[in-house]
Design an enzyme around this catalytic site. Sequence first.
Site, PDB file in Angstrom:
ATOM      1  CE  LYS A 250      -2.384   1.301   3.715  1.00 40.52           C
ATOM      2  NZ  LYS A 250      -3.470   1.574   4.692  1.00 40.52           N
TER       3      LYS A 250
ATOM      4  CB  SER B 296      -1.660   2.370 -16.659  1.00 42.78           C
ATOM      5  OG  SER B 296      -1.091   3.511 -17.263  1.00 42.78           O
TER       6      SER B 296
ATOM      7  CB  THR C  17      -5.627   1.041 -13.375  1.00 45.36           C
ATOM      8  OG1 THR C  17      -5.043   1.214 -14.671  1.00 45.36           O
ATOM      9  CG2 THR C  17      -4.813   1.734 -12.313  1.00 45.36           C
ATOM     10  CE1 TYR C  18      -0.765  -0.689 -17.923  1.00 45.75           C
ATOM     11  CE2 TYR C  18      -3.133  -1.035 -18.054  1.00 45.75           C
ATOM     12  CZ  TYR C  18      -1.961  -0.562 -18.607  1.00 45.75           C
ATOM     13  OH  TYR C  18      -1.981   0.067 -19.830  1.00 45.75           O
TER      14      TYR C  18
ATOM     15  N   GLY D 197      -5.918   7.386 -18.911  1.00 43.85           N
ATOM     16  CA  GLY D 197      -7.069   6.770 -19.546  1.00 43.85           C
ATOM     17  C   GLY D 197      -8.378   7.185 -18.903  1.00 43.85           C
ATOM     18  CB  ALA D 198     -11.695   5.509 -18.850  1.00 44.41           C
ATOM     19  CB  ALA D 199      -8.909   5.655 -14.138  1.00 40.08           C
TER      20      ALA D 199
END
Length: 117
Positions: free
Chosen positions: A9, A25, A57-58, A73-75
Amino acid sequence: MIIEVLKSKIHRVRVTQADLNYVGSITIDEDLMDAANMIAGEKVAVVNNNNGARFETYIIKGRRGSGEICVNGAAARLVSVGDVLIIISYCHLEFEQAKCFRPWIVFPDTNTNRLIK
């Protein structure tokens, strides 16, 4: 029995960039990745403390020492620059092994996203 447990974390980093037109990502400063025992391509859950959004995501490796946290991206629609995030990864372990497993938890400086020395 196999269970899913917290592996790593990064607690309370600030978004430095949001790039809607990228493929996807989250880009993370390589120093933070190393400290949290995370690798490029690893799946992560991201929690936005400012608005409650959660997404998966990655990881893409960011410039070492840059403090970079970029949601791509979309995030990118789920964050704003300056939002505080928690980035979490999990692993699967045998139940008995999980009882003694200790995750890597990193508390960087929230203003700079750099490791506190």
